[in-house]
Design an enzyme around this catalytic site. Structure first.
Site, mmCIF file in Angstrom:
data_model
loop_
_atom_site.group_PDB
_atom_site.id
_atom_site.type_symbol
_atom_site.label_atom_id
_atom_site.label_comp_id
_atom_site.label_asym_id
_atom_site.label_seq_id
_atom_site.Cartn_x
_atom_site.Cartn_y
_atom_site.Cartn_z
ATOM 1 N N LYS A 1 -22.034 28.137 -28.475
ATOM 2 C CA LYS A 1 -21.635 27.560 -27.182
ATOM 3 C C LYS A 1 -20.708 28.507 -26.433
ATOM 4 O O LYS A 1 -20.892 28.756 -25.240
ATOM 5 C CB LYS A 1 -20.959 26.211 -27.396
ATOM 6 C CG LYS A 1 -20.516 25.543 -26.093
ATOM 7 C CD LYS A 1 -19.812 24.221 -26.331
ATOM 8 C CE LYS A 1 -20.787 23.114 -26.639
ATOM 9 N NZ LYS A 1 -20.138 21.770 -26.623
ATOM 10 N N GLU B 1 -18.871 34.249 -37.057
ATOM 11 C CA GLU B 1 -20.014 34.498 -37.941
ATOM 12 C C GLU B 1 -21.267 34.807 -37.118
ATOM 13 O O GLU B 1 -21.991 35.762 -37.389
ATOM 14 C CB GLU B 1 -20.275 33.285 -38.842
ATOM 15 C CG GLU B 1 -19.147 32.946 -39.792
ATOM 16 C CD GLU B 1 -18.200 31.901 -39.239
ATOM 17 O OE1 GLU B 1 -17.485 31.278 -40.051
ATOM 18 O OE2 GLU B 1 -18.168 31.713 -37.993
ATOM 19 N N GLY C 1 -21.770 19.655 -32.137
ATOM 20 C CA GLY C 1 -22.639 20.605 -32.836
ATOM 21 C C GLY C 1 -23.598 19.945 -33.802
ATOM 22 O O GLY C 1 -24.794 20.265 -33.837
ATOM 23 N N ARG C 2 -23.106 19.000 -34.596
ATOM 24 C CA ARG C 2 -23.969 18.381 -35.606
ATOM 25 C C ARG C 2 -24.903 17.329 -35.010
ATOM 26 O O ARG C 2 -25.717 16.741 -35.718
ATOM 27 C CB ARG C 2 -23.119 17.777 -36.730
ATOM 28 C CG ARG C 2 -22.070 16.785 -36.275
ATOM 29 C CD ARG C 2 -21.070 16.519 -37.384
ATOM 30 N NE ARG C 2 -19.945 15.706 -36.957
ATOM 31 C CZ ARG C 2 -18.854 16.177 -36.342
ATOM 32 N NH1 ARG C 2 -18.766 17.469 -36.061
ATOM 33 N NH2 ARG C 2 -17.868 15.372 -36.020
ATOM 34 N N GLU D 1 -18.680 15.976 -42.083
ATOM 35 C CA GLU D 1 -17.887 16.533 -40.991
ATOM 36 C C GLU D 1 -17.504 15.432 -40.000
ATOM 37 O O GLU D 1 -16.460 15.502 -39.359
ATOM 38 C CB GLU D 1 -18.663 17.646 -40.271
ATOM 39 C CG GLU D 1 -17.802 18.484 -39.339
ATOM 40 C CD GLU D 1 -18.500 19.740 -38.848
ATOM 41 O OE1 GLU D 1 -18.353 20.803 -39.497
ATOM 42 O OE2 GLU D 1 -19.208 19.662 -37.819
ATOM 43 N N HIS E 1 -35.574 15.983 -62.906
ATOM 44 C CA HIS E 1 -35.430 16.882 -64.055
ATOM 45 C C HIS E 1 -34.110 17.647 -64.001
ATOM 46 O O HIS E 1 -33.956 18.652 -64.697
ATOM 47 C CB HIS E 1 -36.616 17.843 -64.110
ATOM 48 C CG HIS E 1 -37.931 17.145 -64.320
ATOM 49 N ND1 HIS E 1 -38.462 16.928 -65.575
ATOM 50 C CD2 HIS E 1 -38.791 16.583 -63.445
ATOM 51 C CE1 HIS E 1 -39.616 16.288 -65.459
ATOM 52 N NE2 HIS E 1 -39.829 16.053 -64.174
ATOM 53 N N LYS F 1 -10.631 28.873 -40.454
ATOM 54 C CA LYS F 1 -11.059 29.924 -39.523
ATOM 55 C C LYS F 1 -9.863 30.741 -39.038
ATOM 56 O O LYS F 1 -9.916 31.978 -38.967
ATOM 57 C CB LYS F 1 -11.749 29.302 -38.301
ATOM 58 C CG LYS F 1 -13.152 28.781 -38.527
ATOM 59 C CD LYS F 1 -13.684 28.269 -37.193
ATOM 60 C CE LYS F 1 -15.099 27.788 -37.283
ATOM 61 N NZ LYS F 1 -15.600 27.312 -35.975
#
Length: 545
Positions: A206, A212, A267-268, A353, A384, A512
């Site tokens: 944004k 990152e 964001g999510r 979050e 399993h 961060k």
């Protein structure tokens, strides 16, 4: 507002829980032949069986009373009306506007946002059409064959999950790649598989400052230019999902290929927006619209259905029930579809979050546990691996089983066995196996005496372990859209009950900030003040470098 644990509805639930004790679901089913019909419902073409939960009719009545007491209906109306319910950031929360398929206006501060939403969605569709048709070419005139999305968090988890889930709808010429980790192995591994003249990069940030994402983007740009392209060619091979036009232009991206979104899109919750550009490229405009259609149908159900018959409300309340009254610290998500392999990771961000908070909206400490840990893997692989813990471990871990009824492949026997396992696991968790049943089974196999007595405890399953089963008609864009929206609204319901803000994420920021300072120190800058452990680790890394 009254503290949650002091509220009349909460106290009534606590008394009900004490009265019910450890009543076994075997007995609940035996006592009520209509239990499955009573505790199942259909919405947006999804079917939910929640009969394998430790509830009865009184439980559901008391839980919905709690929702009303906590103001769920008013909070829901405020979200859909564009009120600034994200109070710590003073923002509206309107991901529902991104998939609003009707003509109704949705306003923020008296301004209808729908014309702008439709304009961006139309631009996304046009861009996808050009790339998919081959009209959009790289700098050598060749069509694009590889799409590399560079983002992190919501700009990665949603698109990668949906693209993998809808692989059967994917364009045969286009291969999707996703880079999120700042670990150079992630980007290097993708770049080793693509050719610069045929690759389109999407940079999703944004602000166009996410460390990152922009570190990976800068390295991708350098790799592209090292392959023989010129600076002017960047515009044919890079697009941006951002609101920072100045930084996007400085990177070399044509602003005609910058797709924006709004501060009321978290964001999510953003895959429905321009962040979904890789999805539109992968499955096409029509399928992307079908994804939005499915989510909108679930939105309407969430708004219109009574709380007692409302699928997101029921899922949310069951989660509150187990977290607050059974001490369930985690929930396992078991999608019986390999294409949904990334769904648990997507839900980890969506739920943890959003609701991983320890203070209420008015800044007071919460007085009950909030979000559980969300984890899982696709069935039948999980059977399993961790299902041993689900069946015989010491913790109560509710499970969400998710399965499409129709397969997207031509191997019907495989799908029959897959569904058989899904249904069987939910039954096994519920019924368990008693000591008498184990003894009879072992005796029938020829075991007796001390040998039988020694083995018997290891073969007992307590059962009474709760689960929901969600059945999708298929793994189509429409069904997937409804499924994602279902979980979004479930998270919202729980946030209202717990009294927390589901739409900020301040816990992401501290690490961060510290990482930025430490990065400078690792590069040889002046050392800051740290605790002994942090200082020692920085010294060890500097010595190794």
């Amino acid at each position: 507002m009254t503290k949650l644990t002091n509220s009349p509805a909460w106290l009534a639930l606590a008394a009900h829980r004490a009265e019910a004790g450890d009543a076994h679901m075997r007995d609940l089913f035996a006592a009520d032949p209509a239990r499955f019909e009573r505790f199942s419902l259909r919405a947006a073409d999804l079917f939910l069986d929640y009969s394998k939960n430790r509830i009865d009719r009184s439980s559901l009545e008391l839980l919905t009373a709690l929702a009303r007491e906590r103001g769920l209906e008013a909070a829901r109306a405020a979200m859909f009306a564009g009120r600034r319910i994200n109070t710590t950031e003073d923002r509206a929360v309107l991901h529902v506007a991104l998939r609003n398929r009707g003509d109704a206006a949705i306003e923020v501060d008296g301004h209808d946002v729908m014309p702008a939403v439709r304009e961006v969605l139309d631009r996304i569709g046009n861009f996808a059409d050009k790339v998919r048709s081959g009209e959009w070419t790289g700098y050598t005139g060749e069509p694009i064959t590889d799409i590399v999305n560079i983002g992190i968090g919501g700009s990665d988890l949603g698109p990668v999950m949906v693209c993998q889930a809808l692989a059967a709808c994917g364009h045969p010429r286009l291969t999707m790649h996703f880079v999120s980790n700042i670990d150079g192995d992630h980007l290097a591994g993708v770049l080793a598989r693509v050719r610069p003249e045929r690759t389109l990069f999407i940079i999703a940030s944004k602000t166009f400052t996410t460390i990152e994402t922009m570190t990976n983007a800068a390295s991708a740009r350098a790799w592209f230019l090292a392959g023989g392209a010129k600076d002017a060619d960047v515009a044919r091979h890079f697009a941006a999902v951002s609101t920072n036009a100045e930084r996007v232009a400085a990177f070399g991206i044509d602003l005609a290929n910058m797709f924006g979104f709004w501060d009321w899109v978290g964001g999510r919750y953003s895959l429905w927006s321009a962040v979904g550009l890789p999805i539109a490229l992968h499955v096409g405009r029509d399928n992307f619209n079908a994804l939005l259609d499915g989510a909108h149908t679930m939105d309407r159900h969430f708004v219109e259905a009574p709380l007692e018959e409302n699928m997101p409300v029921i899922l949310g309340l069951l989660g509150v029930w187990y977290r607050g009254f059974f001490g369930a610290a985690s929930i396992s998500v078991a999608p019986y579809a390999q294409a949904l392999a990334r769904l648990p990771a997507y839900l980890q961000q969506l739920e943890m979050e959003s609701n991983g908070k320890s203070v209420t909206r008015d800044g007071q400490p919460v007085d009950t546990p909030t979000c559980p840990v969300i984890w899982g893997e696709p069935g039948t692989n999980g059977q399993h691996a961790f299902f041993q813990l689900l069946h015989q471990g010491t913790d109560l871990i509710p499970v969400d089983f998710i399965a499409p009824l129709a397969a997207s492949h031509g191997l019907p026997d495989h799908h029959r066995l897959l569904l058989a396992n899904c249904i069987a696991q939910s039954k096994a968790l519920m019924v368990g196996k008693t000591a008498d049943e184990v003894c009879a089974e072992l005796a029938a196999g020829g075991l007796s005496g001390e040998a039988l007595e020694a083995l018997m405890p290891h073969r007992v399953f307590p059962g009474n372990r709760p689960s929901n089963t969600l059945l999708l008609p298929d793994l189509s864009p429409r069904s997937l859209g409804a499924l994602i929206a279902l979980y979004e609204h479930k998270v919202f319901v729980q946030s209202v009950i717990w009294g927390i803000n589901a739409f900020d994420q301040w816990g992401v920021e501290l690490g961060k900030q510290i990482a930025t300072r430490i990065a400078g120190e690792l590069a040889g800058g002046a050392r800051g003040e740290h605790d002994a452990s942090t200082a020692g680790l920085i010294a060890a890394v500097r010595a190794a470098r």
